[in-house]
Design a protein around this motif. Structure first.
Motif, PDB file in Angstrom:
ATOM      1  N   PHE A 295       6.668  -3.063   7.116  1.00 23.88           N
ATOM      2  CA  PHE A 295       7.283  -2.615   5.869  1.00 23.88           C
ATOM      3  C   PHE A 295       6.237  -2.106   4.882  1.00 23.88           C
ATOM      4  CE2 PHE A 295       8.546  -3.464   1.487  1.00 23.88           C
ATOM      5  CZ  PHE A 295       9.676  -2.657   1.400  1.00 23.88           C
ATOM      6  N   PHE A 296       5.156  -2.850   4.702  1.00 20.02           N
ATOM      7  CA  PHE A 296       4.149  -2.440   3.720  1.00 20.02           C
ATOM      8  C   PHE A 296       3.402  -1.172   4.156  1.00 20.02           C
ATOM      9  CE2 PHE A 296       4.626  -6.821   2.057  1.00 20.02           C
ATOM     10  CZ  PHE A 296       4.990  -6.450   0.765  1.00 20.02           C
ATOM     11  N   ILE A 297       3.149  -1.028   5.438  1.00 16.50           N
ATOM     12  CA  ILE A 297       2.506   0.208   5.910  1.00 16.50           C
ATOM     13  C   ILE A 297       3.452   1.392   5.707  1.00 16.50           C
ATOM     14  CG2 ILE A 297       1.569   1.425   7.915  1.00 16.50           C
ATOM     15  CD1 ILE A 297       0.650  -1.390   8.940  1.00 16.50           C
ATOM     16  N   TYR A 298       4.728   1.213   6.058  1.00 17.18           N
ATOM     17  CA  TYR A 298       5.715   2.283   5.842  1.00 17.18           C
ATOM     18  C   TYR A 298       5.815   2.625   4.358  1.00 17.18           C
ATOM     19  CZ  TYR A 298       7.548   1.117  10.524  1.00 17.18           C
ATOM     20  OH  TYR A 298       7.700   0.872  11.856  1.00 17.18           O
ATOM     21  N   LEU A 299       5.824   1.608   3.525  1.00 14.21           N
ATOM     22  CA  LEU A 299       5.934   1.824   2.081  1.00 14.21           C
ATOM     23  C   LEU A 299       4.782   2.694   1.580  1.00 14.21           C
ATOM     24  CD1 LEU A 299       7.570   1.145  -0.458  1.00 14.21           C
ATOM     25  CD2 LEU A 299       6.179  -0.901  -0.720  1.00 14.21           C
ATOM     26  N   ILE A 300       3.590   2.422   2.062  1.00 18.11           N
ATOM     27  CA  ILE A 300       2.425   3.227   1.673  1.00 18.11           C
ATOM     28  C   ILE A 300       2.598   4.679   2.146  1.00 18.11           C
ATOM     29  CG2 ILE A 300      -0.057   3.570   2.099  1.00 18.11           C
ATOM     30  CD1 ILE A 300      -0.214   0.427   2.228  1.00 18.11           C
ATOM     31  N   ILE A 301       3.050   4.847   3.383  1.00 23.16           N
ATOM     32  CA  ILE A 301       3.236   6.200   3.935  1.00 23.16           C
ATOM     33  C   ILE A 301       4.269   6.973   3.128  1.00 23.16           C
ATOM     34  CG2 ILE A 301       4.113   7.507   5.931  1.00 23.16           C
ATOM     35  CD1 ILE A 301       2.879   5.229   7.695  1.00 23.16           C
ATOM     36  N   PHE A 302       5.432   6.369   2.892  1.00 25.34           N
ATOM     37  CA  PHE A 302       6.499   7.076   2.178  1.00 25.34           C
ATOM     38  C   PHE A 302       6.169   7.260   0.698  1.00 25.34           C
ATOM     39  CE2 PHE A 302       8.791   5.943   6.020  1.00 25.34           C
ATOM     40  CZ  PHE A 302       9.507   7.104   6.267  1.00 25.34           C
ATOM     41  N   TYR A 303       5.406   6.331   0.138  1.00 23.26           N
ATOM     42  CA  TYR A 303       4.936   6.494  -1.240  1.00 23.26           C
ATOM     43  C   TYR A 303       4.012   7.711  -1.341  1.00 23.26           C
ATOM     44  CZ  TYR A 303       2.510   5.621  -5.639  1.00 23.26           C
ATOM     45  OH  TYR A 303       1.974   5.760  -6.893  1.00 23.26           O
ATOM     46  N   ALA A 304       3.118   7.843  -0.366  1.00 23.21           N
ATOM     47  CA  ALA A 304       2.188   8.986  -0.343  1.00 23.21           C
ATOM     48  C   ALA A 304       2.942  10.308  -0.219  1.00 23.21           C
ATOM     49  CB  ALA A 304       1.191   8.835   0.793  1.00 23.21           C
ATOM     50  N   LEU A 305       4.123  10.276   0.404  1.00 18.80           N
ATOM     51  CA  LEU A 305       4.941  11.484   0.563  1.00 18.80           C
ATOM     52  C   LEU A 305       5.962  11.651  -0.562  1.00 18.80           C
ATOM     53  CD1 LEU A 305       5.605  11.124   4.404  1.00 18.80           C
ATOM     54  CD2 LEU A 305       4.009  12.720   3.303  1.00 18.80           C
ATOM     55  N   SER A 306       5.881  10.795  -1.592  1.00 20.31           N
ATOM     56  CA  SER A 306       6.824  10.798  -2.725  1.00 20.31           C
ATOM     57  C   SER A 306       8.267  10.600  -2.264  1.00 20.31           C
ATOM     58  CB  SER A 306       6.695  12.101  -3.527  1.00 20.31           C
ATOM     59  OG  SER A 306       5.395  12.234  -4.044  1.00 20.31           O
ATOM     60  N   LEU A 307       8.445   9.729  -1.270  1.00 22.29           N
ATOM     61  CA  LEU A 307       9.780   9.439  -0.730  1.00 22.29           C
ATOM     62  C   LEU A 307      10.085   7.942  -0.780  1.00 22.29           C
ATOM     63  CD1 LEU A 307       9.637  11.790   2.394  1.00 22.29           C
ATOM     64  CD2 LEU A 307      11.074  12.108   0.361  1.00 22.29           C
ATOM     65  N   THR A 308       9.555   7.270  -1.767  1.00 25.48           N
ATOM     66  CA  THR A 308       9.701   5.816  -1.838  1.00 25.48           C
ATOM     67  C   THR A 308      11.161   5.387  -1.944  1.00 25.48           C
ATOM     68  OG1 THR A 308       7.560   5.697  -2.938  1.00 25.48           O
ATOM     69  CG2 THR A 308       8.937   3.741  -3.034  1.00 25.48           C
ATOM     70  N   LYS A 309      11.913   5.970  -2.884  1.00 21.66           N
ATOM     71  CA  LYS A 309      13.310   5.540  -3.077  1.00 21.66           C
ATOM     72  C   LYS A 309      14.178   5.830  -1.854  1.00 21.66           C
ATOM     73  CE  LYS A 309      13.319   5.528  -8.100  1.00 21.66           C
ATOM     74  NZ  LYS A 309      13.817   6.171  -9.320  1.00 21.66           N
ATOM     75  N   PRO A 310      14.118   7.047  -1.270  1.00 17.39           N
ATOM     76  CA  PRO A 310      14.906   7.249  -0.042  1.00 17.39           C
ATOM     77  C   PRO A 310      14.494   6.298   1.085  1.00 17.39           C
ATOM     78  CG  PRO A 310      14.180   9.361  -0.914  1.00 17.39           C
ATOM     79  CD  PRO A 310      13.493   8.293  -1.717  1.00 17.39           C
TER      80      PRO A 310
END
Length: 194
Positions: free
Chosen positions: A41-56
Protein backbone atom coordinates in the motif's frame (compact mmCIF):
# COMPACT_ATOMS: atom_id res chain seq x y z
CA UNK A 1 8.04 -10.78 4.58
CA UNK A 2 8.11 -14.41 5.66
CA UNK A 3 11.39 -13.96 7.58
CA UNK A 4 10.18 -10.78 9.28
CA UNK A 5 6.88 -12.45 10.19
CA UNK A 6 8.83 -15.44 11.54
CA UNK A 7 10.99 -13.19 13.75
CA UNK A 8 7.94 -11.43 15.18
CA UNK A 9 6.18 -14.78 15.66
CA UNK A 10 9.23 -16.20 17.46
CA UNK A 11 9.24 -13.16 19.77
CA UNK A 12 5.51 -13.66 20.52
CA UNK A 13 6.03 -17.37 21.10
CA UNK A 14 8.93 -16.80 23.53
CA UNK A 15 6.85 -14.30 25.52
CA UNK A 16 3.66 -16.38 25.50
CA UNK A 17 4.22 -20.10 25.97
CA UNK A 18 0.46 -20.85 26.22
CA UNK A 19 -0.04 -20.66 22.44
CA UNK A 20 -0.64 -23.88 20.51
CA UNK A 21 1.18 -24.74 17.26
CA UNK A 22 -1.97 -23.91 15.29
CA UNK A 23 -2.27 -20.51 16.97
CA UNK A 24 1.40 -19.80 16.20
CA UNK A 25 0.85 -20.72 12.52
CA UNK A 26 -2.21 -18.45 12.39
CA UNK A 27 -0.24 -15.56 13.92
CA UNK A 28 2.59 -16.02 11.42
CA UNK A 29 0.19 -16.23 8.45
CA UNK A 30 -1.69 -13.14 9.65
CA UNK A 31 1.55 -11.20 10.11
CA UNK A 32 2.77 -12.18 6.63
CA UNK A 33 -0.51 -10.98 5.11
CA UNK A 34 -0.54 -7.75 7.11
CA UNK A 35 3.11 -6.87 6.44
CA UNK A 36 2.74 -7.70 2.76
CA UNK A 37 -0.38 -5.57 2.32
CA UNK A 38 0.86 -2.58 4.32
CA UNK A 39 4.20 -2.40 2.47
CA UNK A 40 2.49 -2.72 -0.92
CA UNK A 41 0.00 0.00 0.00
CA UNK A 42 2.69 2.52 0.94
CA UNK A 43 4.77 1.82 -2.17
CA UNK A 44 1.66 2.17 -4.36
CA UNK A 45 0.74 5.38 -2.54
CA UNK A 46 4.15 6.85 -3.35
CA UNK A 47 3.84 5.82 -7.02
CA UNK A 48 0.33 7.23 -7.47
CA UNK A 49 1.22 10.36 -5.50
CA UNK A 50 4.15 10.95 -7.88
CA UNK A 51 1.67 10.65 -10.78
CA UNK A 52 -0.80 13.07 -9.08
CA UNK A 53 -3.37 10.26 -8.86
CA UNK A 54 -3.58 9.88 -5.09
CA UNK A 55 -7.36 10.32 -4.71
CA UNK A 56 -8.33 7.97 -7.58
CA UNK A 57 -5.84 5.44 -6.20
CA UNK A 58 -7.39 5.62 -2.71
CA UNK A 59 -10.89 5.19 -4.19
CA UNK A 60 -9.71 2.24 -6.31
CA UNK A 61 -7.98 0.61 -3.34
CA UNK A 62 -10.97 1.00 -1.04
CA UNK A 63 -13.54 -0.25 -3.57
CA UNK A 64 -11.31 -3.10 -4.76
CA UNK A 65 -9.95 -4.37 -1.44
CA UNK A 66 -12.84 -4.13 1.02
CA UNK A 67 -15.25 -6.39 -0.94
CA UNK A 68 -12.43 -8.92 -1.37
CA UNK A 69 -12.19 -9.38 2.41
CA UNK A 70 -15.30 -11.60 2.65
CA UNK A 71 -15.43 -12.61 -1.04
CA UNK A 72 -11.84 -13.71 -1.57
CA UNK A 73 -10.60 -14.13 -5.11
CA UNK A 74 -7.40 -14.72 -7.02
CA UNK A 75 -4.09 -14.67 -5.11
CA UNK A 76 -0.57 -14.85 -6.51
CA UNK A 77 1.98 -17.29 -5.10
CA UNK A 78 4.72 -14.83 -4.16
CA UNK A 79 4.94 -11.34 -2.70
CA UNK A 80 6.48 -9.80 -5.84
CA UNK A 81 4.02 -11.43 -8.24
CA UNK A 82 1.22 -10.15 -6.02
CA UNK A 83 2.87 -6.72 -5.88
CA UNK A 84 3.06 -6.33 -9.66
CA UNK A 85 -0.32 -7.94 -10.41
CA UNK A 86 -2.04 -5.66 -7.88
CA UNK A 87 -0.19 -2.63 -9.22
CA UNK A 88 -1.32 -3.41 -12.77
CA UNK A 89 -4.92 -3.96 -11.67
CA UNK A 90 -5.04 -0.76 -9.60
CA UNK A 91 -3.36 1.24 -12.38
CA UNK A 92 -5.87 -0.11 -14.92
CA UNK A 93 -8.79 0.76 -12.61
CA UNK A 94 -7.46 4.29 -12.04
CA UNK A 95 -6.62 4.95 -15.70
CA UNK A 96 -9.81 3.47 -17.21
CA UNK A 97 -11.99 4.90 -14.45
CA UNK A 98 -10.49 8.36 -14.88
CA UNK A 99 -10.77 8.37 -18.69
CA UNK A 100 -14.13 6.68 -19.32
CA UNK A 101 -17.46 8.37 -18.74
CA UNK A 102 -19.99 5.80 -17.54
CA UNK A 103 -23.62 6.52 -18.28
CA UNK A 104 -26.13 5.32 -15.69
CA UNK A 105 -27.39 2.36 -17.75
CA UNK A 106 -23.81 1.15 -18.40
CA UNK A 107 -22.97 1.44 -14.68
CA UNK A 108 -26.13 -0.52 -13.87
CA UNK A 109 -25.12 -3.33 -16.25
CA UNK A 110 -21.60 -3.46 -14.76
CA UNK A 111 -23.04 -3.54 -11.24
CA UNK A 112 -25.50 -6.32 -12.12
CA UNK A 113 -22.66 -8.41 -13.63
CA UNK A 114 -20.59 -7.70 -10.51
CA UNK A 115 -23.39 -8.89 -8.20
CA UNK A 116 -24.01 -11.96 -10.38
CA UNK A 117 -20.32 -12.95 -10.21
CA UNK A 118 -20.38 -12.55 -6.43
CA UNK A 119 -23.58 -14.60 -6.15
CA UNK A 120 -22.12 -17.43 -8.26
CA UNK A 121 -18.55 -17.56 -6.97
CA UNK A 122 -18.16 -15.93 -3.53
CA UNK A 123 -16.45 -16.85 -1.35
CA UNK A 124 -13.32 -18.07 -3.12
CA UNK A 125 -10.97 -19.30 -0.44
CA UNK A 126 -7.21 -19.73 -0.65
CA UNK A 127 -5.81 -23.29 -0.77
CA UNK A 128 -3.73 -22.47 2.33
CA UNK A 129 -6.80 -21.32 4.24
CA UNK A 130 -9.85 -23.32 3.07
CA UNK A 131 -13.37 -22.49 4.26
CA UNK A 132 -14.80 -25.81 5.37
CA UNK A 133 -18.00 -24.72 7.10
CA UNK A 134 -21.04 -24.45 4.80
CA UNK A 135 -22.61 -21.98 7.24
CA UNK A 136 -19.53 -19.76 7.14
CA UNK A 137 -19.54 -19.90 3.33
CA UNK A 138 -23.15 -18.64 3.32
CA UNK A 139 -22.31 -15.82 5.74
CA UNK A 140 -19.35 -14.74 3.62
CA UNK A 141 -21.43 -14.83 0.42
CA UNK A 142 -24.13 -12.63 1.97
CA UNK A 143 -21.52 -10.33 3.51
CA UNK A 144 -19.88 -9.99 0.08
CA UNK A 145 -23.20 -9.08 -1.53
CA UNK A 146 -24.12 -6.66 1.24
CA UNK A 147 -20.74 -4.89 1.17
CA UNK A 148 -20.86 -4.64 -2.63
CA UNK A 149 -24.37 -3.18 -2.51
CA UNK A 150 -23.28 -0.72 0.17
CA UNK A 151 -20.25 0.34 -1.86
CA UNK A 152 -22.41 0.59 -4.98
CA UNK A 153 -24.64 3.02 -3.11
CA UNK A 154 -21.59 4.99 -1.99
CA UNK A 155 -20.33 5.10 -5.59
CA UNK A 156 -23.48 7.03 -6.53
CA UNK A 157 -22.84 9.57 -3.78
CA UNK A 158 -19.18 10.37 -4.41
CA UNK A 159 -18.10 12.98 -6.98
CA UNK A 160 -18.67 11.90 -10.59
CA UNK A 161 -14.93 11.89 -11.40
CA UNK A 162 -14.45 9.03 -8.91
CA UNK A 163 -17.69 7.12 -9.59
CA UNK A 164 -16.31 5.24 -12.61
CA UNK A 165 -13.14 4.36 -10.68
CA UNK A 166 -15.30 2.94 -7.87
CA UNK A 167 -17.50 0.98 -10.30
CA UNK A 168 -14.53 -0.50 -12.17
CA UNK A 169 -12.87 -1.41 -8.85
CA UNK A 170 -15.96 -3.33 -7.70
CA UNK A 171 -16.15 -5.05 -11.09
CA UNK A 172 -12.46 -6.04 -10.99
CA UNK A 173 -12.88 -7.42 -7.46
CA UNK A 174 -15.76 -9.56 -8.76
CA UNK A 175 -13.73 -10.68 -11.82
CA UNK A 176 -11.05 -11.95 -9.43
CA UNK A 177 -13.57 -14.52 -8.13
CA UNK A 178 -13.87 -16.82 -11.20
CA UNK A 179 -10.14 -16.37 -11.86
CA UNK A 180 -9.43 -17.38 -8.25
CA UNK A 181 -11.80 -20.35 -8.47
CA UNK A 182 -10.16 -21.57 -11.68
CA UNK A 183 -6.69 -21.11 -10.14
CA UNK A 184 -7.74 -22.99 -7.00
CA UNK A 185 -9.09 -25.92 -9.05
CA UNK A 186 -5.91 -26.03 -11.12
CA UNK A 187 -3.85 -26.10 -7.90
CA UNK A 188 -6.03 -28.92 -6.50
CA UNK A 189 -5.64 -30.95 -9.71
CA UNK A 190 -1.87 -30.47 -9.63
CA UNK A 191 -1.73 -31.72 -6.02
CA UNK A 192 -3.91 -34.77 -6.85
CA UNK A 193 -1.80 -35.67 -9.89
CA UNK A 194 1.50 -35.59 -7.94
Amino acid sequence: MERLAQKITNFIQVNNSNLSDLEIKKIKFGLECFLGEITKFFIYLIIFYALSLTKPFLVATLFFCVPRMPAGGFHEDTYWRCFFTSLIILAAIVIVGSKVLLYAHIRLIIILITLLLIWIYAPVDHPNKPIISIERRKRLKYASLLITLLFTGISFMIPERYAAVATFALFCAALALPVGEFSKRRFANKVVNQ
